[in-house]
Design a protein around this motif. Sequence first.
Motif, PDB file in Angstrom:
ATOM      1  N   PRO A 196       0.818  -1.210   0.000  1.00 49.66           N
ATOM      2  CA  PRO A 196       0.000   0.000   0.000  1.00 49.66           C
ATOM      3  C   PRO A 196       0.852   1.262   0.000  1.00 49.66           C
ATOM      4  O   PRO A 196       1.716   1.458   0.864  1.00 49.66           O
ATOM      5  N   GLY A 197       0.617   2.113  -0.984  1.00 52.65           N
ATOM      6  CA  GLY A 197       1.371   3.346  -1.110  1.00 52.65           C
ATOM      7  C   GLY A 197       2.618   3.232  -1.960  1.00 52.65           C
ATOM      8  O   GLY A 197       3.197   4.246  -2.347  1.00 52.65           O
ATOM      9  N   ASP A 198       3.031   2.001  -2.303  1.00 49.21           N
ATOM     10  CA  ASP A 198       4.210   1.778  -3.144  1.00 49.21           C
ATOM     11  C   ASP A 198       3.711   1.612  -4.582  1.00 49.21           C
ATOM     12  O   ASP A 198       3.512   0.502  -5.077  1.00 49.21           O
ATOM     13  N   TYR A 199       3.528   2.734  -5.265  1.00 49.85           N
ATOM     14  CA  TYR A 199       2.850   2.831  -6.551  1.00 49.85           C
ATOM     15  C   TYR A 199       3.572   2.069  -7.657  1.00 49.85           C
ATOM     16  O   TYR A 199       4.788   2.140  -7.789  1.00 49.85           O
ATOM     17  N   ASN A 209      10.969  -2.886 -12.699  1.00 50.40           N
ATOM     18  CA  ASN A 209      11.689  -2.129 -11.674  1.00 50.40           C
ATOM     19  C   ASN A 209      12.015  -2.983 -10.458  1.00 50.40           C
ATOM     20  O   ASN A 209      12.268  -2.461  -9.374  1.00 50.40           O
ATOM     21  N   GLY A 210      11.962  -4.303 -10.643  1.00 51.68           N
ATOM     22  CA  GLY A 210      12.290  -5.213  -9.557  1.00 51.68           C
ATOM     23  C   GLY A 210      11.242  -5.276  -8.464  1.00 51.68           C
ATOM     24  O   GLY A 210      11.546  -5.626  -7.319  1.00 51.68           O
ATOM     25  N   LYS A 211       9.992  -4.988  -8.806  1.00 50.70           N
ATOM     26  CA  LYS A 211       8.929  -4.957  -7.808  1.00 50.70           C
ATOM     27  C   LYS A 211       7.906  -6.059  -8.064  1.00 50.70           C
ATOM     28  O   LYS A 211       8.036  -6.841  -9.008  1.00 50.70           O
ATOM     29  N   GLU A 212       6.886  -6.119  -7.221  1.00 54.81           N
ATOM     30  CA  GLU A 212       5.788  -7.061  -7.357  1.00 54.81           C
ATOM     31  C   GLU A 212       4.470  -6.309  -7.215  1.00 54.81           C
ATOM     32  O   GLU A 212       4.457  -5.112  -6.933  1.00 54.81           O
ATOM     33  N   MET A 213       3.366  -7.025  -7.415  1.00 55.12           N
ATOM     34  CA  MET A 213       2.038  -6.437  -7.204  1.00 55.12           C
ATOM     35  C   MET A 213       1.299  -7.236  -6.146  1.00 55.12           C
ATOM     36  O   MET A 213       1.110  -8.443  -6.290  1.00 55.12           O
ATOM     37  N   HIS A 214       0.887  -6.542  -5.088  1.00 54.90           N
ATOM     38  CA  HIS A 214       0.102  -7.150  -4.014  1.00 54.90           C
ATOM     39  C   HIS A 214      -1.148  -6.350  -3.684  1.00 54.90           C
ATOM     40  O   HIS A 214      -1.947  -6.796  -2.860  1.00 54.90           O
ATOM     41  N   THR A 215      -1.309  -5.174  -4.293  1.00 54.47           N
ATOM     42  CA  THR A 215      -2.283  -4.220  -3.770  1.00 54.47           C
ATOM     43  C   THR A 215      -3.090  -3.560  -4.875  1.00 54.47           C
ATOM     44  O   THR A 215      -2.548  -3.155  -5.904  1.00 54.47           O
ATOM     45  N   VAL A 216      -4.409  -3.449  -4.634  1.00 50.05           N
ATOM     46  CA  VAL A 216      -5.278  -2.586  -5.422  1.00 50.05           C
ATOM     47  C   VAL A 216      -5.509  -1.326  -4.612  1.00 50.05           C
ATOM     48  O   VAL A 216      -5.922  -1.383  -3.450  1.00 50.05           O
ATOM     49  N   ALA A 217      -5.215  -0.173  -5.199  1.00 45.71           N
ATOM     50  CA  ALA A 217      -5.382   1.115  -4.519  1.00 45.71           C
ATOM     51  C   ALA A 217      -6.562   1.865  -5.134  1.00 45.71           C
ATOM     52  O   ALA A 217      -6.731   1.892  -6.352  1.00 45.71           O
ATOM     53  N   PHE A 218      -7.376   2.463  -4.269  1.00 46.54           N
ATOM     54  CA  PHE A 218      -8.513   3.271  -4.702  1.00 46.54           C
ATOM     55  C   PHE A 218      -8.245   4.717  -4.312  1.00 46.54           C
ATOM     56  O   PHE A 218      -8.081   5.028  -3.125  1.00 46.54           O
TER      57      PHE A 218
END
Length: 586
Positions: free
Chosen positions: A141-144, A177-186
Motif C-alpha cells: 500500500p502506497g508503493d505505486y 523495476n524489480g517490484k511485485e504487485m500485491h495491492t489494489v489502490a482506490f
Amino acid sequence: MKKIFTFIAAVVLSSGAFAQSKYVDLVENGHMEKEQDPDWSCFWCHEWRTNEEQFAGFANIVEEPGDPTNHCATVRVRTEAEADEAGTKVKPDGSENLASWDCQFFIYVKQSIASGKMLKLTMRVKADKECQIETQAHNAPGDYNHYQLFGNIPVTTEWVKIEREAIISADMTGENNGKEMHTVAFNLSTMTDGNQFYFDDIKLEVKDQADPGAITGWFDFVNNGNLETDDVQNFLGRDAANGQDLPARIVVDKDGKRALNVTSEDVTRWDLDDNGEPTRPIYVRTDAEGNQTDVAGDDWLAQFFVTTKHVFHVGDQFKFVMWARADKPASIDSQIHRTAGDYLWYQMVGSYDLTEEWQKIEYEGTIDSNQAGGWTIAFNLYKLKEYNNYYFRDIELCLNEAQVSDPDRTLGSATIQLPVPDSGTTTAEVDMNDLVQVMKVDDLGEFITGNSMKVIEEPEDEQFGENTFSPVYDGAIFNMEGQHDDGGSIILEMGDEVTEDNKAQFIITNIGEPLGDKKVDASICFQNGQWYYVYNISFVDVSTYLGVQEVKTASTKDNVIFDLSGRRVTQPVKGVFIQNGKKFIK
C-alpha cells in the motif's frame, strides 16, 4: 511511512509461485464479520483529516451506519470545514488541494500477482456523496506501480455491487523495476470537498488466462438486427435536438429498405478565445416551454447505441457487423458504455468515414480490461457540427459460440405465482404473451407442450460453477427449497390447453405436506433456438397466502399418473409413480 511496510516486506519475500485455472479469492475476511481474533491485514487506508498527513495503517472496520448487524471498512476524506478548523487548506508541501491519491483505500493480499494473470475484483461500495474513484496497481500500500487497473468506479449513496476484471500487465506488477504487485489502490480524494466511503464483501480473485480456443461459430446477441419487425429493444438513438436516449427510430430509406435513423443539428455558435478563434462548439437546445439551454457540442451530442443483455468479460472474442450511411459525408467514432450514456472506454469497434452510399462496417476483436464490464456500443455522431441524418441496418453483435454460457442466452424474465393445494392437483392459467413476443412463437400450444421446457440447475461447485438449463420436457418436480429434485414434492406440468390470448394451463400437484404460509421460489425456462425465456415461479397455498387470484381447482379424481420426474404416464410399467397426490408402486 517506511515503518508501516516492515511487516509487509517480510510477507512479500515469503510468497511463492502461483498457478490456478479457476478464480481463487486471495482476500482474508472480505465480509468484515469475523468477531474473534479478526484479521484486517488485507485492508489499509491513507487518510487526510487535518493539515497533517496521516497514514492510518489498517482501515477502520465499523458497524454500518443504520445497520448494526453489518460491518464494513470505512475511509474518510477531510471536509473544507475541517481544513478551516485546522487553520489551513494546504498540505505540508504547500499545495492547496488534495490530489486524488492523497486519500486512499487499499486491498492488500499476501500472494504476489504475476503479469499475465486474470484478476477479478468484487465488492460493495457506497459513500456519503456520489463521485468517481480511481483504481491503481501498487506493490505494498502506497508503493505505486501503475496508474490504471480496473478503471474509474462510480460510487453512489446506496450500496452498489462492483465487478471488474483485468489482465495484469508488466507495468502493473512493476517487474521491470524489480517490484511485485500485491495491492489494489482506490484514489478517494477526487472531490474538492470531503467524503466518507464504505467498503464491504470484498473479493480479489486470480486465475490463469484461459485459452479461448478456436471460434466454433458466432452467437448473435442482437434481436431483429435486420429490422424485419418493429422491435428496437437493442437500439437507442440520441438526436442532438432532444438530447435523450430513446428507442431508435425506424424509417424507410431512399432505396425503400428499412433503417434506423438518428439526426444531428447545426452548431448554434462557437466559443471564441482571446484572439477570436473558435474553441468549443455550443448548441442551444430549446425545450417544450421555449426555455433555452447552452449545451456543449461535443462529438457525443448525438449518438447511436447498440445494446444487449450480455456484459463483456476480459477475453471475450466478438464480432460486430453493421451497414451505415449518412446524408452528408461524416466521420463517426465508437465507444463502450454500460447502459447507454454511461461511458466506460473511448474505443470499441473503431472509427469510420461515412458517405451517402451504404457501406459495411465489420470488426473482430477481443475484449480487454478497459472494455470489460460494458454491454453497449456507442457511436458518436456529432463530429460534423452540421445538420445530418445517419442511417443503420443489418446489425450483428456476436460472441464466439464456445464462450457463451447458458445464462448469457436468456432474453427475458417474468414472475408468476402458482397455487399449490394441501394435496392433490390444481390448475391455473398463466399469461405467456411475454414469451410469445420475445421468442417469436407462432403456435404457443405446440411450443410449450413440446421439448422446450427446462429447469435451472444449481452448480455443484458454489464458488466456481454456473447455473445450467436442463431439459425436463413437459414437467418438473421441485423440493421445498425450489430446487429441481426428483425426490421433491411439488410437480409442475404443462397442460394441453392454450387460450386465444396466449394463456397457458399449468398443472400443479402436491405430494408433500401443506405449504401453509410458506412460499417456495423456483424457476423454469423455455428454449427456442439459441434463446431462453425464464419464468420465476412462486408456489403458494391458496388457502393461506394472499395475492393468488382466478385459481381453478381440478378434480382429484381424474386418476392422472405421473412419474417421479413430473411427466404424465399413460401406461405405467414397473417403478414408483404418483396418482391423485399419492405415491404408489407398480
